[in-house]
Design a protein around this motif. Structure first.
Motif, PDB file in Angstrom:
ATOM      1  N   ASP A  50      14.148  33.356  40.972  1.00 30.91           N
ATOM      2  CA  ASP A  50      13.068  34.207  41.473  1.00 30.91           C
ATOM      3  C   ASP A  50      13.206  34.459  42.963  1.00 30.91           C
ATOM      4  OD1 ASP A  50      12.551  31.541  42.069  1.00 30.91           O
ATOM      5  OD2 ASP A  50      10.375  31.811  42.046  1.00 30.91           O
ATOM      6  N   ALA A  51      13.667  33.443  43.720  1.00 30.75           N
ATOM      7  CA  ALA A  51      13.829  33.604  45.155  1.00 30.75           C
ATOM      8  C   ALA A  51      15.003  34.507  45.501  1.00 30.75           C
ATOM      9  CB  ALA A  51      14.019  32.238  45.817  1.00 30.75           C
ATOM     10  N   SER A  94       6.219  35.749  51.353  1.00 32.03           N
ATOM     11  CA  SER A  94       5.473  34.531  51.701  1.00 32.03           C
ATOM     12  C   SER A  94       4.487  34.155  50.603  1.00 32.03           C
ATOM     13  CB  SER A  94       4.733  34.725  53.031  1.00 32.03           C
ATOM     14  OG  SER A  94       3.735  35.725  52.907  1.00 32.03           O
ATOM     15  N   MET A  95       3.862  35.143  49.958  1.00 33.64           N
ATOM     16  CA  MET A  95       2.909  34.847  48.898  1.00 33.64           C
ATOM     17  C   MET A  95       3.597  34.623  47.564  1.00 33.64           C
ATOM     18  SD  MET A  95      -0.589  36.796  47.762  1.00 33.64           S
ATOM     19  CE  MET A  95      -1.509  36.017  49.087  1.00 33.64           C
ATOM     20  N   ASN A  96       4.619  35.414  47.255  1.00 33.53           N
ATOM     21  CA  ASN A  96       5.312  35.246  45.976  1.00 33.53           C
ATOM     22  C   ASN A  96       5.952  33.868  45.844  1.00 33.53           C
ATOM     23  OD1 ASN A  96       4.591  37.790  45.200  1.00 33.53           O
ATOM     24  ND2 ASN A  96       6.583  38.717  45.520  1.00 33.53           N
ATOM     25  N   ILE A  97       6.604  33.419  46.912  1.00 34.04           N
ATOM     26  CA  ILE A  97       7.245  32.107  46.876  1.00 34.04           C
ATOM     27  C   ILE A  97       6.198  31.002  46.844  1.00 34.04           C
ATOM     28  CG2 ILE A  97       8.777  30.523  48.102  1.00 34.04           C
ATOM     29  CD1 ILE A  97      10.201  32.899  46.833  1.00 34.04           C
ATOM     30  N   VAL A 141      15.423  31.398  52.075  1.00 29.30           N
ATOM     31  CA  VAL A 141      16.502  31.961  51.254  1.00 29.30           C
ATOM     32  C   VAL A 141      16.131  33.366  50.804  1.00 29.30           C
ATOM     33  CG1 VAL A 141      17.756  31.745  49.077  1.00 29.30           C
ATOM     34  CG2 VAL A 141      17.365  29.719  50.483  1.00 29.30           C
ATOM     35  N   ALA A 142      14.898  33.545  50.310  1.00 31.07           N
ATOM     36  CA  ALA A 142      14.439  34.858  49.851  1.00 31.07           C
ATOM     37  C   ALA A 142      14.446  35.869  50.984  1.00 31.07           C
ATOM     38  CB  ALA A 142      13.042  34.736  49.253  1.00 31.07           C
ATOM     39  N   THR A 144      16.316  35.816  53.672  1.00 32.73           N
ATOM     40  CA  THR A 144      17.712  36.140  53.999  1.00 32.73           C
ATOM     41  C   THR A 144      18.265  37.186  53.035  1.00 32.73           C
ATOM     42  OG1 THR A 144      18.074  33.911  54.866  1.00 32.73           O
ATOM     43  CG2 THR A 144      20.030  35.194  54.278  1.00 32.73           C
ATOM     44  N   VAL A 145      17.952  37.016  51.742  1.00 37.72           N
ATOM     45  CA  VAL A 145      18.395  37.990  50.738  1.00 37.72           C
ATOM     46  C   VAL A 145      17.789  39.359  51.020  1.00 37.72           C
ATOM     47  CG1 VAL A 145      18.334  38.593  48.289  1.00 37.72           C
ATOM     48  CG2 VAL A 145      18.764  36.230  48.977  1.00 37.72           C
ATOM     49  N   VAL A 146      16.483  39.392  51.354  1.00 42.27           N
ATOM     50  CA  VAL A 146      15.821  40.654  51.677  1.00 42.27           C
ATOM     51  C   VAL A 146      16.522  41.362  52.836  1.00 42.27           C
ATOM     52  CG1 VAL A 146      13.734  41.671  52.667  1.00 42.27           C
ATOM     53  CG2 VAL A 146      13.546  40.093  50.770  1.00 42.27           C
ATOM     54  N   MET A 147      16.863  40.615  53.881  1.00 41.82           N
ATOM     55  CA  MET A 147      17.480  41.238  55.053  1.00 41.82           C
ATOM     56  C   MET A 147      18.891  41.727  54.751  1.00 41.82           C
ATOM     57  SD  MET A 147      15.233  41.547  57.213  1.00 41.82           S
ATOM     58  CE  MET A 147      16.412  42.451  58.238  1.00 41.82           C
ATOM     59  N   ILE A 148      19.622  41.021  53.903  1.00 36.14           N
ATOM     60  CA  ILE A 148      20.957  41.501  53.519  1.00 36.14           C
ATOM     61  C   ILE A 148      20.838  42.826  52.777  1.00 36.14           C
ATOM     62  CG2 ILE A 148      22.952  41.037  52.056  1.00 36.14           C
ATOM     63  CD1 ILE A 148      22.584  38.062  52.689  1.00 36.14           C
ATOM     64  N   ILE A 149      19.923  42.896  51.816  1.00 33.48           N
ATOM     65  CA  ILE A 149      19.701  44.137  51.075  1.00 33.48           C
ATOM     66  C   ILE A 149      19.180  45.226  52.014  1.00 33.48           C
ATOM     67  CG2 ILE A 149      18.416  45.209  49.186  1.00 33.48           C
ATOM     68  CD1 ILE A 149      20.606  43.258  48.340  1.00 33.48           C
ATOM     69  N   ALA A 150      18.302  44.835  52.948  1.00 33.74           N
ATOM     70  CA  ALA A 150      17.750  45.815  53.885  1.00 33.74           C
ATOM     71  C   ALA A 150      18.846  46.478  54.713  1.00 33.74           C
ATOM     72  CB  ALA A 150      16.739  45.128  54.802  1.00 33.74           C
TER      73      ALA A 150
END
Length: 278
Positions: A50-51, A94-97, A141-142, A144-150
């Motif tokens: 999920d993260a 922040s809320m999902n995790i 971790v989540a 970091t993934v968001v910023m890579i995709i961004a």
């Protein structure tokens, strides 16, 4: 000295008996429990899906499905929407995790792990703090993934690297406050499914009744008033200002006020309910 295997998959962890647990004891126990939770994730890597996958799905969905139409209202098409929505996605993480800490906590009770903790001289607060610490690692971790995709979809940091780090720190700070709510749910609800259902009812109005995904200018007056003091709007707006060079005053104030308020109110409740149940 007490020795216990905290789960069938995790290795044995030794915790020294201490009839009166001081600060050093709490820190030692918290470190051992953080290690236990990280080892559990290592043995069960699917728990990180999920993260890792959720940020990718949400980012691509909103950028390529809604980016063109909402971006036009921002005056710049999809590229403008990328600059708008990515800070909001960091806020949303922040809320999902945070929901994961409640379901994991509840499962520990139902699987009998808390019964094992009860037989050990472990500070009750250490169990809660360790849970929050591990979820914050998952949040990083989540993010970091968001910023890579961004960056892959065209987000332009434009030199605001310090603001990016500050927005991540602010998201983690607010996330830690939200986690106290889910810890209370984890203690009080009967099963993990109930925690997820209740968490869904909490998250949906806050996330979609906010400025995370779209500007609030076209919303009806009553909803716009709600978004003004919605902590998710405050966090998204503050992150947006930090990452793109815009204003941050109101968003930062709202976020910090909710962070302090939630922590002061919910942390003692979570500790009290956990102490009584364990």
């Amino acid at each position: 000295m007490s020795t216990v295997a905290l789960s069938p998959l995790a290795p044995t962890i030794t915790i020294e008996a201490d009839p009166k647990i001081g600060l050093r004891g709490h820190l030692r126990h918290t470190g051992a429990l953080i290690r236990r939770n990280l080892l559990w994730i290592k043995q069960d890597p699917e728990s990180m899906m999920d993260a890792v996958l959720m940020p990718v799905i949400f980012t691509l969905l909103f950028v390529y499905v809604f980016g063109g139409s909402i971006g036009q209202s921002l005056g710049g098409g999809q590229a403008a929407y990328v600059q708008y929505v990515i800070p909001g996605m960091i806020a949303m993480m922040s809320m999902n995790i945070a929901q994961g800490v409640g379901t994991g906590f509840n499962e520990d009770f139902n699987k009998g792990i808390m019964d094992r903790f009860r037989s050990l001289p472990i500070g009750r607060g250490s169990v809660l703090v360790a849970k929050i610490a591990v979820e914050l690692i998952r949040l990083l971790v989540a993010t970091t993934v968001v910023m890579i995709i961004a960056l892959l979809v065209g987000f332009d940091v434009n030199g605001h690297w310090g603001g990016l780090l500050a927005s991540v720190g602010l998201s983690a700070l607010f996330g830690s406050a939200i986690m106290w709510i889910f810890l209370v749910l984890g203690v009080t609800m009967k099963n993990a499914q109930s925690v997820q259902a209740m968490g869904f009812l909490v998250m949906m109005p806050l996330q979609f009744g906010s400025s995370i995904f779209a500007p609030t200018s076209s919303m009806p007056g009553w909803l716009k008033n709600f978004t003004t003091y919605n902590p998710m709007s405050g966090l998204a707006d503050a992150a947006r200002g930090l990452m793109t060079g815009g204003p941050i005053g109101h968003g930062l104030t709202v976020t910090l006020a909710w962070t302090v308020g939630l922590t002061v109110v919910m942390a003692p409740i979570a500790i009290h309910k956990f102490t009584r149940k364990s």
